[in-house]
Scaffold this active site. Sequence first.
Site, mmCIF file in Angstrom:
data_model
loop_
_atom_site.group_PDB
_atom_site.id
_atom_site.type_symbol
_atom_site.label_atom_id
_atom_site.label_comp_id
_atom_site.label_asym_id
_atom_site.label_seq_id
_atom_site.Cartn_x
_atom_site.Cartn_y
_atom_site.Cartn_z
ATOM 1 N N ASN A 107 1.233 -0.910 0.007
ATOM 2 C CA ASN A 107 0.017 0.079 -0.404
ATOM 3 C C ASN A 107 0.885 1.772 0.032
ATOM 4 O O ASN A 107 1.440 1.115 0.598
ATOM 5 C CB ASN A 107 -1.321 0.251 1.393
ATOM 6 C CG ASN A 107 -1.563 -1.421 1.042
ATOM 7 O OD1 ASN A 107 -1.794 -1.453 0.316
ATOM 8 N ND2 ASN A 107 -2.227 -1.533 2.227
ATOM 9 N N HIS A 124 5.829 -0.372 -3.005
ATOM 10 C CA HIS A 124 5.243 -0.105 -3.879
ATOM 11 C C HIS A 124 5.047 1.599 -4.301
ATOM 12 O O HIS A 124 4.031 2.326 -4.781
ATOM 13 C CB HIS A 124 3.367 -0.667 -4.275
ATOM 14 C CG HIS A 124 3.791 -1.474 -4.752
ATOM 15 N ND1 HIS A 124 2.866 -2.423 -5.543
ATOM 16 C CD2 HIS A 124 4.974 -3.509 -5.264
ATOM 17 C CE1 HIS A 124 2.420 -4.128 -5.424
ATOM 18 N NE2 HIS A 124 4.118 -3.323 -5.195
ATOM 19 N N GLY A 192 -5.432 -9.078 3.034
ATOM 20 C CA GLY A 192 -6.050 -8.333 2.257
ATOM 21 C C GLY A 192 -5.064 -8.188 1.043
ATOM 22 O O GLY A 192 -5.186 -7.142 0.518
ATOM 23 N N THR A 193 -4.453 -9.182 0.668
ATOM 24 C CA THR A 193 -3.980 -9.262 -0.742
ATOM 25 C C THR A 193 -4.493 -9.936 -1.129
ATOM 26 O O THR A 193 -5.261 -10.759 -1.427
ATOM 27 C CB THR A 193 -2.834 -9.101 -0.779
ATOM 28 O OG1 THR A 193 -2.512 -8.861 -2.715
ATOM 29 C CG2 THR A 193 -1.564 -10.254 -0.494
ATOM 30 N N GLU A 220 -11.991 -12.679 1.347
ATOM 31 C CA GLU A 220 -12.748 -13.945 -0.086
ATOM 32 C C GLU A 220 -11.173 -14.404 -0.419
ATOM 33 O O GLU A 220 -10.238 -14.242 0.303
ATOM 34 C CB GLU A 220 -12.759 -13.323 -1.826
ATOM 35 C CG GLU A 220 -13.971 -12.122 -1.354
ATOM 36 C CD GLU A 220 -13.997 -11.570 -2.509
ATOM 37 O OE1 GLU A 220 -13.111 -11.857 -3.015
ATOM 38 O OE2 GLU A 220 -15.052 -10.493 -2.770
HETATM 39 C C1 BJW Z 1 -10.185 -7.885 2.987
HETATM 40 C C2 BJW Z 1 -11.471 -6.262 3.293
HETATM 41 C C3 BJW Z 1 -11.358 -6.465 4.436
HETATM 42 C C4 BJW Z 1 -10.761 -5.936 0.739
HETATM 43 N N1 BJW Z 1 -10.554 -7.522 5.001
HETATM 44 N N2 BJW Z 1 -9.302 -8.727 3.299
HETATM 45 C C5 BJW Z 1 5.509 -12.649 -13.600
HETATM 46 C C6 BJW Z 1 4.841 -13.058 -14.077
HETATM 47 C C7 BJW Z 1 3.293 -12.287 -14.671
HETATM 48 C C8 BJW Z 1 4.020 -11.067 -14.285
HETATM 49 C C9 BJW Z 1 4.611 -10.477 -13.724
HETATM 50 C C10 BJW Z 1 5.152 -11.078 -13.498
HETATM 51 N N3 BJW Z 1 6.274 -10.392 -12.602
HETATM 52 C C11 BJW Z 1 6.068 -9.289 -13.036
HETATM 53 C C12 BJW Z 1 4.754 -9.178 -13.399
HETATM 54 C C13 BJW Z 1 4.738 -7.701 -14.498
HETATM 55 C C14 BJW Z 1 3.332 -7.541 -13.031
HETATM 56 C C15 BJW Z 1 2.306 -8.268 -13.007
HETATM 57 O O1 BJW Z 1 2.267 -8.711 -11.856
HETATM 58 N N4 BJW Z 1 1.159 -8.397 -13.260
HETATM 59 C C16 BJW Z 1 0.119 -9.590 -12.603
HETATM 60 C C17 BJW Z 1 -1.287 -8.009 -13.036
HETATM 61 C C18 BJW Z 1 -0.191 -10.721 -13.608
HETATM 62 N N5 BJW Z 1 4.075 -6.977 -12.685
HETATM 63 C C19 BJW Z 1 4.806 -5.548 -12.708
HETATM 64 O O2 BJW Z 1 4.537 -4.783 -13.004
HETATM 65 C C20 BJW Z 1 5.824 -5.212 -11.120
HETATM 66 N N6 BJW Z 1 7.536 -4.545 -11.470
HETATM 67 C C21 BJW Z 1 8.049 -6.251 -11.396
HETATM 68 O O3 BJW Z 1 7.692 -7.109 -11.460
HETATM 69 O O4 BJW Z 1 9.136 -5.283 -12.469
HETATM 70 C C22 BJW Z 1 9.715 -6.940 -12.905
HETATM 71 C C23 BJW Z 1 8.987 -7.295 -14.360
HETATM 72 C C24 BJW Z 1 8.125 -6.225 -15.166
HETATM 73 C C25 BJW Z 1 7.107 -6.183 -16.275
HETATM 74 C C26 BJW Z 1 7.540 -7.991 -16.597
HETATM 75 C C27 BJW Z 1 8.320 -9.005 -16.008
HETATM 76 C C28 BJW Z 1 9.357 -8.918 -14.862
HETATM 77 C C29 BJW Z 1 5.432 -3.920 -10.442
HETATM 78 C C30 BJW Z 1 4.099 -3.868 -9.859
HETATM 79 C C31 BJW Z 1 3.636 -2.335 -9.631
HETATM 80 C C32 BJW Z 1 1.969 -2.479 -9.238
HETATM 81 N N7 BJW Z 1 1.513 -1.226 -8.857
HETATM 82 C C33 BJW Z 1 -0.014 -1.454 -7.973
HETATM 83 C C34 BJW Z 1 0.111 0.907 -8.058
HETATM 84 C C35 BJW Z 1 0.845 1.029 -7.225
HETATM 85 C C36 BJW Z 1 0.567 2.836 -6.984
HETATM 86 C C37 BJW Z 1 -0.769 3.603 -7.060
HETATM 87 O O5 BJW Z 1 -1.270 2.629 -6.259
HETATM 88 O O6 BJW Z 1 -1.013 3.642 -7.690
HETATM 89 O O7 BJW Z 1 0.182 -1.513 -6.577
HETATM 90 S S1 BJW Z 1 -0.916 -1.860 -8.796
HETATM 91 C C38 BJW Z 1 -2.069 -2.477 -7.683
HETATM 92 O O8 BJW Z 1 -2.271 -3.375 -7.344
HETATM 93 C C39 BJW Z 1 -0.970 -2.065 -6.416
HETATM 94 C C40 BJW Z 1 -1.261 -2.598 -5.133
HETATM 95 O O9 BJW Z 1 -0.265 -3.088 -4.282
HETATM 96 C C41 BJW Z 1 -1.352 -3.697 -6.237
HETATM 97 C C42 BJW Z 1 -1.752 -5.179 -5.198
HETATM 98 O O10 BJW Z 1 -3.026 -5.190 -5.397
HETATM 99 P P1 BJW Z 1 -3.805 -5.343 -4.189
HETATM 100 O O11 BJW Z 1 -2.803 -4.849 -2.478
HETATM 101 O O12 BJW Z 1 -3.805 -7.181 -3.718
HETATM 102 O O13 BJW Z 1 -5.335 -5.044 -4.049
HETATM 103 P P2 BJW Z 1 -6.237 -6.295 -4.439
HETATM 104 O O14 BJW Z 1 -7.781 -5.051 -5.054
HETATM 105 O O15 BJW Z 1 -5.422 -6.740 -5.745
HETATM 106 O O16 BJW Z 1 -6.734 -7.520 -3.698
HETATM 107 C C43 BJW Z 1 -7.731 -6.996 -2.536
HETATM 108 C C44 BJW Z 1 -7.448 -7.941 -1.675
HETATM 109 O O17 BJW Z 1 -8.089 -7.482 -0.846
HETATM 110 C C45 BJW Z 1 -8.888 -8.848 -1.700
HETATM 111 O O18 BJW Z 1 -7.797 -10.192 -1.801
HETATM 112 C C46 BJW Z 1 -10.239 -8.575 -1.315
HETATM 113 O O19 BJW Z 1 -10.638 -9.742 -0.901
HETATM 114 C C47 BJW Z 1 -9.008 -8.582 -0.094
HETATM 115 N N8 BJW Z 1 -10.454 -7.252 0.903
HETATM 116 N N9 BJW Z 1 -11.481 -6.014 1.748
HETATM 117 C C48 BJW Z 1 -9.389 -7.750 4.481
HETATM 118 N N10 BJW Z 1 -11.195 -5.637 5.562
#
Ligand code: BJW
Length: 244
Positions: A107, A124, A192-193, A220
């Site tokens: 976050n 991040h 929560g991810t 979930e």
């Molecule tokens: C509750 C709740 C409650 C609700 N109690 N729970 C390998 C394989 C495939 C792809 C890649 C790979 N390696 C890299 C990639 C590319 C990419 C990636 O992963 N893509 C996938 C989508 C496929 N990754 C990257 O580009 C990363 N860079 C990297 O690895 O560089 C090297 C590389 C690059 C390119 C290719 C290969 C290697 C960088 C990732 C940056 C992510 N940035 C963001 C934005 C940040 C800035 C901003 O906020 O504006 O980060 S995107 C967004 O997603 C944000 C978050 O930190 C991140 C994760 O989201 P999170 O926290 O999991 O949230 P949600 O909404 O998804 O989930 C919420 C959860 O909470 C849910 O499960 C609910 O059930 C739960 N919940 N309420 C408990 N009350």
Amino acid sequence: MAEQETEACIKELREKLWGARDVAVLTGAGISAESGVPTFRGEGGLWKQFRAVDLATPEAFSRDPKLVWEFYNWRRELVAPLSPNPGHFALAEIERRVPRFTLITQNIDGLHEKAGSRNIIELHGNLWRVRCTRCETVTEDRSIPLPELPACESCGSLLRPHVVWFGEILEPQVLNAAYDAIGGCDLMIVIGTSGTVQPAASMGVQAKRNGAAVAEINLEPTPYSDVYNISISGKSGEMLPQLL
Ligand code: BJW
Ligand code: ZN
């Protein structure tokens, strides 16, 4: 029955937690949901309203920096008045009570720090920091809104949010610190991810491979719910205080 199962899982996690020497926690957007910060995926998620490729990639920023800044200014306005919830506070309290504790967060909202957590690794980046696109100077700037196109005080070039967008690598020092914590912990709690964004998504599995017990707290099921040792279904703001 489900409630009894949750109770039993919380009890098991509580025992593991207070017996642990070294605890690592990974948090995602879900921990801040009860504070009013929108998550990214699922109902009401940011990426349901907006396209990530238009706002959270370096290409998007090169194409239209005003649009990207508008998005981050809106996020700043949204988050600024919000407070940590009982989940954030419970983690800060756990940190005070265990011998070694590292909080790895995806976050950018700064709510863990506001709750009193100290040993925080922000994978991040941070919504309240800006970075120069030319000289790379990072500064804290909490003004709201920032100008449409904010400029660096040292060299006058365009500033960008100090966050990690898709396709960008995480800062090596930050990532190494996270891997050190994962490699050394005997308990990891993933909270929560959705487990969709790499490299954070694989961190729980890596901790498990290194011999740690891994627990998940999520509203979930996630792709890892059956992989971890303990999976607790519920709101982090309700579940985490029960560990104290
Ligand atoms: C509750 C709740 C409650 C609700 N109690 N729970 C390998 C394989 C495939 C792809 C890649 C790979 N390696 C890299 C990639 C590319 C990419 C990636 O992963 N893509 C996938 C989508 C496929 N990754 C990257 O580009 C990363 N860079 C990297 O690895 O560089 C090297 C590389 C690059 C390119 C290719 C290969 C290697 C960088 C990732 C940056 C992510 N940035 C963001 C934005 C940040 C800035 C901003 O906020 O504006 O980060 S995107 C967004 O997603 C944000 C978050 O930190 C991140 C994760 O989201 P999170 O926290 O999991 O949230 P949600 O909404 O998804 O989930 C919420 C959860 O909470 C849910 O499960 C609910 O059930 C739960 N919940 N309420 C408990 N009350
Ligand atoms: Zn500069």
